[in-house]
Design a protein around this motif. Structure first.
Motif, PDB file in Angstrom:
ATOM      1  N   SER A   1     -14.704  -3.059  -2.769  1.00 46.55           N
ATOM      2  CA  SER A   1     -14.675  -2.537  -1.390  1.00 46.55           C
ATOM      3  C   SER A   1     -13.298  -2.738  -0.766  1.00 46.55           C
ATOM      4  O   SER A   1     -12.824  -1.892   0.012  1.00 46.55           O
ATOM      5  CB  SER A   1     -15.767  -3.191  -0.536  1.00 46.55           C
ATOM      6  OG  SER A   1     -15.548  -4.568  -0.446  1.00 46.55           O
ATOM      7  N   GLU A   2     -12.619  -3.853  -1.101  1.00 40.46           N
ATOM      8  CA  GLU A   2     -11.252  -4.060  -0.599  1.00 40.46           C
ATOM      9  C   GLU A   2     -10.308  -3.018  -1.182  1.00 40.46           C
ATOM     10  O   GLU A   2      -9.431  -2.483  -0.491  1.00 40.46           O
ATOM     11  CB  GLU A   2     -10.768  -5.479  -0.954  1.00 40.46           C
ATOM     12  CG  GLU A   2     -11.435  -6.572  -0.130  1.00 40.46           C
ATOM     13  CD  GLU A   2     -11.147  -7.965  -0.643  1.00 40.46           C
ATOM     14  OE1 GLU A   2     -10.858  -8.120  -1.851  1.00 40.46           O
ATOM     15  OE2 GLU A   2     -11.232  -8.909   0.150  1.00 40.46           O
ATOM     16  N   ILE A   3     -10.496  -2.720  -2.457  1.00 39.32           N
ATOM     17  CA  ILE A   3      -9.670  -1.688  -3.099  1.00 39.32           C
ATOM     18  C   ILE A   3      -9.934  -0.334  -2.447  1.00 39.32           C
ATOM     19  O   ILE A   3      -8.994   0.426  -2.146  1.00 39.32           O
ATOM     20  CB  ILE A   3      -9.977  -1.611  -4.612  1.00 39.32           C
ATOM     21  CG1 ILE A   3      -9.579  -2.912  -5.317  1.00 39.32           C
ATOM     22  CG2 ILE A   3      -9.305  -0.400  -5.267  1.00 39.32           C
ATOM     23  CD1 ILE A   3      -8.098  -3.183  -5.356  1.00 39.32           C
ATOM     24  N   ASP A   4     -11.204  -0.042  -2.205  1.00 41.82           N
ATOM     25  CA  ASP A   4     -11.563   1.239  -1.583  1.00 41.82           C
ATOM     26  C   ASP A   4     -10.922   1.369  -0.214  1.00 41.82           C
ATOM     27  O   ASP A   4     -10.379   2.425   0.142  1.00 41.82           O
ATOM     28  CB  ASP A   4     -13.087   1.352  -1.462  1.00 41.82           C
ATOM     29  CG  ASP A   4     -13.767   1.497  -2.814  1.00 41.82           C
ATOM     30  OD1 ASP A   4     -14.985   1.263  -2.885  1.00 41.82           O
ATOM     31  OD2 ASP A   4     -13.070   1.825  -3.801  1.00 41.82           O
ATOM     32  N   SER A   5     -10.971   0.268   0.556  1.00 40.94           N
ATOM     33  CA  SER A   5     -10.394   0.301   1.909  1.00 40.94           C
ATOM     34  C   SER A   5      -8.895   0.546   1.834  1.00 40.94           C
ATOM     35  O   SER A   5      -8.330   1.354   2.586  1.00 40.94           O
ATOM     36  CB  SER A   5     -10.652  -1.028   2.632  1.00 40.94           C
ATOM     37  OG  SER A   5     -12.026  -1.246   2.744  1.00 40.94           O
ATOM     38  N   LEU A   6      -8.255  -0.162   0.891  1.00 42.98           N
ATOM     39  CA  LEU A   6      -6.812  -0.016   0.729  1.00 42.98           C
ATOM     40  C   LEU A   6      -6.458   1.404   0.300  1.00 42.98           C
ATOM     41  O   LEU A   6      -5.531   2.033   0.824  1.00 42.98           O
ATOM     42  CB  LEU A   6      -6.324  -1.038  -0.316  1.00 42.98           C
ATOM     43  CG  LEU A   6      -4.835  -1.071  -0.598  1.00 42.98           C
ATOM     44  CD1 LEU A   6      -4.077  -1.512   0.647  1.00 42.98           C
ATOM     45  CD2 LEU A   6      -4.539  -2.021  -1.752  1.00 42.98           C
TER      46      LEU A   6
END
Lengths: 206, 128
Positions: A193-198
């Motif tokens: 999810s952090e990767i997706d947000s980034l």
């Protein structure tokens, strides 16, 4: 009892005390200069020997400087990677055993022949999962050996003095090579999810 | 006389994976009264409060090894007769000798299988 010797700057050096290679080099160079100043023809063989020793001290110092091309963190980083293997295999072994436990639970509701076959399969899975314990112990031994080597290299680099610090960076990796850091250690890894947000906010043209 | 499957078994290992393996294999052998500890010190504290009928322990653990746990157990008036099986990857002759000298009841080398575990438990209880 440690014997003390007088060093050229008037201080003392005790036997067993670490002599910095930089210091040894300074003393040697001073000795060569003083021998030159004596003006005797007999001094030349001795000067040649000392110059030879001096040259090899320089070479040794440069070689030691290349021992830690990744900087001080190279060994501990490798140890971290190995410990992460232990953690990853433990997670995998637990997942596998969790699945085997589910199979056993389901087997309880089947006919005796099927139940027996499924339980035997689960037993084999439990037995095979011991690989994690064995590999974990082996890797732990390697980590300890690495830590021992690291402490010895640290002692050598301290003996070599500041020259090491100047050269310790080694050859800088290329821009692409610097991107090759995976897989990340769990404590440093970003979640999906952090990767997706980034990914959503990164501007590919900037 | 059949083996009492309700006996209290203490399993000791610093790898949670191995504790889970042992617990599962023991359950398959119908031993369901199982207590866990992750090193000798923790195991000894539990055993002094609530003695077990059988101890199955790894060797290489910190702060207290399985060998030290064994020595403490054998030196304790209340625990000294408890059967103690060492389950370990330490498989050198000197290891086995040291464990025997400390009073181990049996010795299993990792990796092991369910049949070995069953056989060793039966053996320490007199071939039951």
């Amino acid at each position: 009892m440690n014997a003390a010797i007088i060093v050229p700057d008037g201080g003392t050096q005790r036997a067993g005390q670490t002599l910095r290679i930089d210091d040894a080099h300074i003393y040697l160079d001073r000795l060569i200069r003083e021998l030159h100043a004596l003006g005797s023809e007999k001094k030349q063989p001795l000067v040649s020997v000392l110059e030879y020793v001096s040259f090899h001290i320089r070479m040794t110092r440069e070689e030691i400087a290349t021992l830690k091309p990744g900087g001080a963190s190279a060994f501990s980083s490798t140890a971290d990677e190995l410990e992460e293997i232990v953690n990853e295999t433990a997670r995998a072994a637990n997942e596998i055993m969790g699945a085997a436990e589910c199979v056993e639970a389901v087997a309880m509701g089947t006919d005796p022949k099927t139940r027996e076959a499924l339980q035997a399969a689960a037993t084999r899975i439990y037995e095979a999962s011991a690989f994690q314990d064995i590999t974990g112990q082996r890797i732990t031994k390697v980590v300890r050996a690495l830590q021992h080597i690291e402490s010895r290299v640290d002692a050598l680099t301290r003996a070599c003095g500041d020259a090491i610090a100047a050269s310790n960076g080694g050859t800088a990796p290329s821009r692409d090579e610097a991107l090759l850091n995976g897989p990340q250690l769990a404590r440093n890894a970003a979640t999906q999810s952090e990767i997706d947000s980034l990914f959503d906010v990164v501007d590919p043209t900037s | 006389m059949s083996l009492n499957k309700n006996m209290r078994v203490m399993i000791v290992d610093d790898y949670n994976t191995m504790l889970r393996i042992l617990r599962n294999l023991l359950r398959q052998l119908d031993f369901n009264n199982v207590e866990e500890a992750t090193d000798g010190e923790e195991a000894l504290a539990i055993l002094k409060r609530n003695p077990a009928d059988l101890i199955i322990s790894d060797w290489n653990m910190t702060p207290m090894t399985g060998l030290d746990l064994l020595r403490h157990v054998r030196a304790d008036a209340q625990l000294r007769r408890t059967p103690f099986i060492m389950v370990t990857a330490e498989s050198k002759t000197e290891n086995v000798i040291a464990a025997k000298q400390a009073g181990v009841s049996n010795y299993i080398v990792k990796p092991f299988n369910a049949e070995t575990l069953r056989a060793k438990i039966g053996s320490v209880f007199g071939g039951q």
